[in-house]
Design an enzyme around this catalytic site. Structure first.
Site, mmCIF file in Angstrom:
data_model
loop_
_atom_site.group_PDB
_atom_site.id
_atom_site.type_symbol
_atom_site.label_atom_id
_atom_site.label_comp_id
_atom_site.label_asym_id
_atom_site.label_seq_id
_atom_site.Cartn_x
_atom_site.Cartn_y
_atom_site.Cartn_z
ATOM 1 N N GLY A 2 0.815 -1.220 0.000
ATOM 2 C CA GLY A 2 0.000 0.000 0.000
ATOM 3 C C GLY A 2 0.845 1.265 0.000
ATOM 4 O O GLY A 2 2.076 1.219 0.128
ATOM 5 N N ASP A 3 0.179 2.396 -0.231
ATOM 6 C CA ASP A 3 0.813 3.723 -0.231
ATOM 7 C C ASP A 3 1.913 3.859 -1.273
ATOM 8 O O ASP A 3 2.873 4.607 -1.085
ATOM 9 C CB ASP A 3 1.385 4.062 1.160
ATOM 10 C CG ASP A 3 0.309 4.069 2.216
ATOM 11 O OD1 ASP A 3 -0.843 4.409 1.897
ATOM 12 O OD2 ASP A 3 0.616 3.736 3.383
ATOM 13 N N GLY B 183 1.610 5.207 -4.109
ATOM 14 C CA GLY B 183 1.408 6.407 -4.927
ATOM 15 C C GLY B 183 0.300 6.188 -5.955
ATOM 16 O O GLY B 183 0.266 6.848 -6.999
ATOM 17 N N LYS B 184 -0.613 5.271 -5.640
ATOM 18 C CA LYS B 184 -1.702 4.952 -6.589
ATOM 19 C C LYS B 184 -2.524 6.187 -6.936
ATOM 20 O O LYS B 184 -2.898 6.393 -8.085
ATOM 21 C CB LYS B 184 -2.629 3.870 -5.982
ATOM 22 C CG LYS B 184 -1.938 2.544 -5.743
ATOM 23 C CD LYS B 184 -2.860 1.549 -5.052
ATOM 24 C CE LYS B 184 -3.201 1.911 -3.632
ATOM 25 N NZ LYS B 184 -2.095 1.927 -2.680
ATOM 26 N N GLY C 96 -5.831 5.904 1.794
ATOM 27 C CA GLY C 96 -5.609 7.347 1.723
ATOM 28 C C GLY C 96 -4.816 7.578 0.461
ATOM 29 O O GLY C 96 -3.658 7.179 0.391
ATOM 30 N N HIS C 97 -5.450 8.125 -0.561
ATOM 31 C CA HIS C 97 -4.783 8.332 -1.848
ATOM 32 C C HIS C 97 -4.557 9.822 -2.044
ATOM 33 O O HIS C 97 -5.512 10.609 -2.046
ATOM 34 C CB HIS C 97 -5.636 7.747 -2.987
ATOM 35 C CG HIS C 97 -5.815 6.255 -2.880
ATOM 36 N ND1 HIS C 97 -6.590 5.529 -3.741
ATOM 37 C CD2 HIS C 97 -5.293 5.356 -2.009
ATOM 38 C CE1 HIS C 97 -6.536 4.240 -3.407
ATOM 39 N NE2 HIS C 97 -5.762 4.118 -2.345
ATOM 40 N N GLN D 254 -5.116 -0.307 -1.160
ATOM 41 C CA GLN D 254 -4.162 -1.168 -0.448
ATOM 42 C C GLN D 254 -3.115 -1.711 -1.439
ATOM 43 O O GLN D 254 -2.786 -1.014 -2.379
ATOM 44 C CB GLN D 254 -4.890 -2.312 0.281
ATOM 45 C CG GLN D 254 -5.686 -1.862 1.508
ATOM 46 C CD GLN D 254 -6.973 -1.122 1.178
ATOM 47 O OE1 GLN D 254 -7.811 -1.621 0.451
ATOM 48 N NE2 GLN D 254 -7.124 0.061 1.704
ATOM 49 N N THR E 148 -5.316 -6.832 4.944
ATOM 50 C CA THR E 148 -6.631 -6.224 5.088
ATOM 51 C C THR E 148 -7.672 -7.299 4.747
ATOM 52 O O THR E 148 -7.328 -8.477 4.586
ATOM 53 C CB THR E 148 -6.750 -4.945 4.224
ATOM 54 O OG1 THR E 148 -7.965 -4.284 4.559
ATOM 55 C CG2 THR E 148 -6.720 -5.256 2.722
HETATM 56 P P1 GDP Z 1 -1.504 5.635 -2.279
HETATM 57 O O1 GDP Z 1 -2.242 5.177 -1.063
HETATM 58 O O2 GDP Z 1 -0.908 4.490 -3.036
HETATM 59 O O3 GDP Z 1 -2.313 6.540 -3.158
HETATM 60 O O4 GDP Z 1 -0.271 6.498 -1.732
HETATM 61 P P2 GDP Z 1 -0.323 7.624 -0.581
HETATM 62 O O5 GDP Z 1 -0.980 8.830 -1.124
HETATM 63 O O6 GDP Z 1 -0.858 7.056 0.684
HETATM 64 O O7 GDP Z 1 1.220 7.836 -0.315
HETATM 65 C C1 GDP Z 1 2.087 8.270 -1.312
HETATM 66 C C2 GDP Z 1 2.767 9.566 -0.835
HETATM 67 O O8 GDP Z 1 3.875 9.838 -1.658
HETATM 68 C C3 GDP Z 1 1.868 10.784 -0.944
HETATM 69 O O9 GDP Z 1 2.215 11.702 0.062
HETATM 70 C C4 GDP Z 1 2.225 11.343 -2.319
HETATM 71 O O10 GDP Z 1 1.961 12.746 -2.437
HETATM 72 C C5 GDP Z 1 3.697 11.073 -2.371
HETATM 73 N N1 GDP Z 1 4.263 10.818 -3.681
HETATM 74 C C6 GDP Z 1 3.731 10.149 -4.751
HETATM 75 N N2 GDP Z 1 4.636 10.048 -5.749
HETATM 76 C C7 GDP Z 1 5.762 10.661 -5.299
HETATM 77 C C8 GDP Z 1 7.066 10.850 -5.859
HETATM 78 O O11 GDP Z 1 7.383 10.415 -6.963
HETATM 79 N N3 GDP Z 1 7.980 11.504 -5.073
HETATM 80 C C9 GDP Z 1 7.687 11.968 -3.822
HETATM 81 N N4 GDP Z 1 8.630 12.583 -3.146
HETATM 82 N N5 GDP Z 1 6.471 11.807 -3.288
HETATM 83 C C10 GDP Z 1 5.531 11.147 -4.003
HETATM 84 P P1 IMO Z 2 -3.817 2.643 0.505
HETATM 85 O O1 IMO Z 2 -4.963 2.390 -0.430
HETATM 86 C C1 IMO Z 2 -1.187 1.082 3.626
HETATM 87 C C2 IMO Z 2 -2.932 -1.833 6.398
HETATM 88 C C3 IMO Z 2 -3.074 -1.397 7.842
HETATM 89 C C4 IMO Z 2 -2.902 -2.742 8.525
HETATM 90 C C5 IMO Z 2 -3.634 -3.693 7.597
HETATM 91 C C6 IMO Z 2 -5.073 -3.998 8.012
HETATM 92 O O2 IMO Z 2 -3.714 4.040 0.969
HETATM 93 O O3 IMO Z 2 -2.545 2.105 -0.068
HETATM 94 P P2 IMO Z 2 -7.315 -2.555 7.933
HETATM 95 O O4 IMO Z 2 -7.651 -1.236 8.565
HETATM 96 O O5 IMO Z 2 -7.423 -2.577 6.458
HETATM 97 O O6 IMO Z 2 -8.035 -3.707 8.572
HETATM 98 O O7 IMO Z 2 -5.762 -2.781 8.303
HETATM 99 O O8 IMO Z 2 -3.635 -3.074 6.329
HETATM 100 N N1 IMO Z 2 -3.557 -0.926 5.404
HETATM 101 C C7 IMO Z 2 -2.870 -0.092 4.613
HETATM 102 N N2 IMO Z 2 -1.562 0.204 4.575
HETATM 103 N N3 IMO Z 2 -2.025 1.644 2.740
HETATM 104 C C8 IMO Z 2 -3.334 1.340 2.751
HETATM 105 O O9 IMO Z 2 -4.207 1.799 1.809
HETATM 106 C C9 IMO Z 2 -3.828 0.465 3.742
HETATM 107 N N4 IMO Z 2 -5.054 -0.023 4.055
HETATM 108 C C10 IMO Z 2 -4.867 -0.892 5.054
HETATM 109 O O10 IMO Z 2 -2.074 -0.484 8.203
HETATM 110 O O11 IMO Z 2 -1.545 -3.111 8.531
HETATM 111 MG MG MG Z 3 -2.283 5.515 0.995
#
Ligand code: GDP
Ligand code: IMO
Ligand code: MG
Length: 437
Positions: free
Chosen positions: A12-13, A15-16, A40-41, A225, A240
């Protein structure tokens, strides 16, 4: 026909949000197929930064139809909060281009109560480290066949009877956790004002998505995720409760798998994980702290510090396999600037010898799956203004090429900063090579 799945290739996270927003320039419809407000995107457009948890990440592209499909679990309060936040920012037309599946399950206050009580009473080694947003209990209700679906908001008196039955089923759990069981009446009181806002958004998300594809519209299927958090394919039980993988797009969106034209995997240039569970390439030293500080690796939803570590190629290959990834978007390359040498995990040493596949069932015991690293040279140049691959410093280009070769998946995009602009696009799955329609 053009329907592209976006899937997280790690935990997860990755940068989707940014990548969906980028490619939505070329698409008309975005359907989010799984998960709930645990996601959280992040979208960064000019000076505007928006973190969406339920709304599809195409929401800042005017004219886009945004579908929340039946694979999702929807917290009505969070959804209304997100819509109102967009109104405050001047995006007045949100509701007119939003469709909420009447089959999506609702997260109700008792789901959050149970999730929170479980996490706070679990032994430290057993706590999953959930986001405490009620995700697990809501999906449990769904598969137990006692869940509440969004369409039931149309008839609240009928719904009250259903919730009373559901609460009976949860009563022993809530009491054993030391909680108080809410009444069905209080749930209806809570839902009344929310239902008035949500009922007009209800519709058949499967039909909307399928029709759009058949009409030749370009459709993005947005995952949440990541692969290693998927309930079937992740590091169980530290996962998850949804089908985050690309196959989940067909089920969650309600379309046939043959409607999907390609799968785009998103991976960071390193690895992060938030919550408990195995993470073989984790760095619990100064380098890990450096990645967290420079990459601002704090959860978008919970602000929890993310655990950071080196890139895991066997993990990427595993993600490529279980999702059928056609191309990679490689994010946060800029964060690696200034690190003298970069390690990349290329294999694992296991009791069965050295393996290049991710030994996912051995990861719980660190002595059974020891990462094997290759070292690559780092670079010192700022990458944030680079827009063409050839303008990257040689060491950064070598890093990108190394990942491409070792993972066996071509690079579609390299991201060098959070904003839309900070992007090197190599291939657009909707239109072919960058710039060629
Ligand atoms: P998602 O859940 O996959 O959409 O990712 P998140 O938004 O939770 O986390 C990605 C974080 O990295 C966010 O704060 C973005 O603004 C940041 N981000 C995405 N691409 C880049 C990149 O290429 N460089 C940097 N420095 N930050 C990035
Ligand atoms: P995005 O879409 C990162 C993780 C939680 C925990 C596990 C189970 O932003 O990439 P839950 O609340 O789903 O029952 O928690 O999954 N988790 C994530 N980690 N990015 C996410 O979403 C996540 N959604 C759930 O931290 O380890
Ligand atoms: Mg996220």
């Amino acid at each position: 026909m053009s329907a592209v799945v976006i899937v997280g290739a790690q935990w997860g996270d990755e940068g989707k949000g940014k990548i969906v927003d980028i490619y939505m320039e070329s698409a008309e419809v975005v359907t989010r197929y799984a998960g709930g407000p645990n996601a959280g995107h992040t979208l960064v457009v000019g000076d505007e930064k928006l973190i969406v948890r339920l709304l599809p990440s195409g929401i800042l592209r005017p004219g886009t139809l945004c579908v929340m499909a039946q694979g999702m679990v929807v917290d009505p309060t969070v959804l209304i909060g997100e819509i109102d936040e967009l109104h405050r920012r001047g995006h007045k037309d949100i509701e007119s281009r939003l469709l909420l599946s009447d089959r999506a399950h609702l997260i109700l206050p008792y789901h959050i109560q149970i999730d929170t009580l479980r996490e706070s009473t679990a032994k430290e080694s057993e706590a999953i480290g959930t986001t405490k947003k009620g995700i697990g209990p809501c999906y449990e209700d769904k598969v137990r066949r006692t869940g509440v679906r969004a369409g039931e908001l149309r008839d609240l008196s009928q719904l009250q009877k259903r919730i009373a039955t559901t609460l009976k089923a949860w009563e022993p759990t809530i009491l054993a956790l030391g909680g108080e069981v809410p009444t069905a009446e209080s749930m209806i009181e809570y839902l009344k004002p929310l239902a008035a806002r949500l009922v007009p958004l209800l519709g058949d998300s499967s039909k909307a998505t399928n029709d759009a594809i058949l009409q030749g519209k370009r459709v993005m299927l947005e995952g949440a995720q990541g692969t290693l958090l998927d309930v079937d394919h992740g590091t169980y039980p530290f996962v998850t409760s949804s089908s985050a993988v690309a196959g989940g797009a067909a089920i969650g969106a309600g379309i046939g798998p043959n409607r999907i034209s390609s799968v785009l995997g998103i991976t960071k240039a390193y690895t992060t994980r938030v919550g408990g569970g195995p993470f073989p390439t984790e760095l619990e030293d100064e380098q890990g702290k450096h990645l967290r500080d420079v990459g601002d690796e704090y959860g978008s939803v919970t602000r929890r510090p993310r655990r950071c570590g080196w890139l895991d190629i066997p993990g990427l290959r595993y993600a490529a396999r279980v999702n059928g990834i056609d191309g990679l978007a490689f994010t946060k390359l800029d964060v690696l600037t200034g690190m003298k040498t970069l390690k990349v995990c290329v294999a694992y040493d296991t009791p069965q010898g050295r393996v290049e596949d991710l030994p996912i069932d051995l990861l719980d015991d660190p002595s059974q799956a020891i990462p094997v690293y290759e070292e690559l040279e780092g670079w010192t140049e700022d990458l944030s203004e680079v827009r063409v691959l050839d303008q990257l410093p040689l060491a950064a280009r070598n890093y990108v090429r190394f990942v491409e070769e070792k993972s066996g998946v071509p690079m579609y995009l390299v991201s060098v900063g959070p904003s839309r602009a900070a992007t090197i696009t190599l291939h657009n799955p909707f239109v072919g090579r960058a710039g060629t329609p």
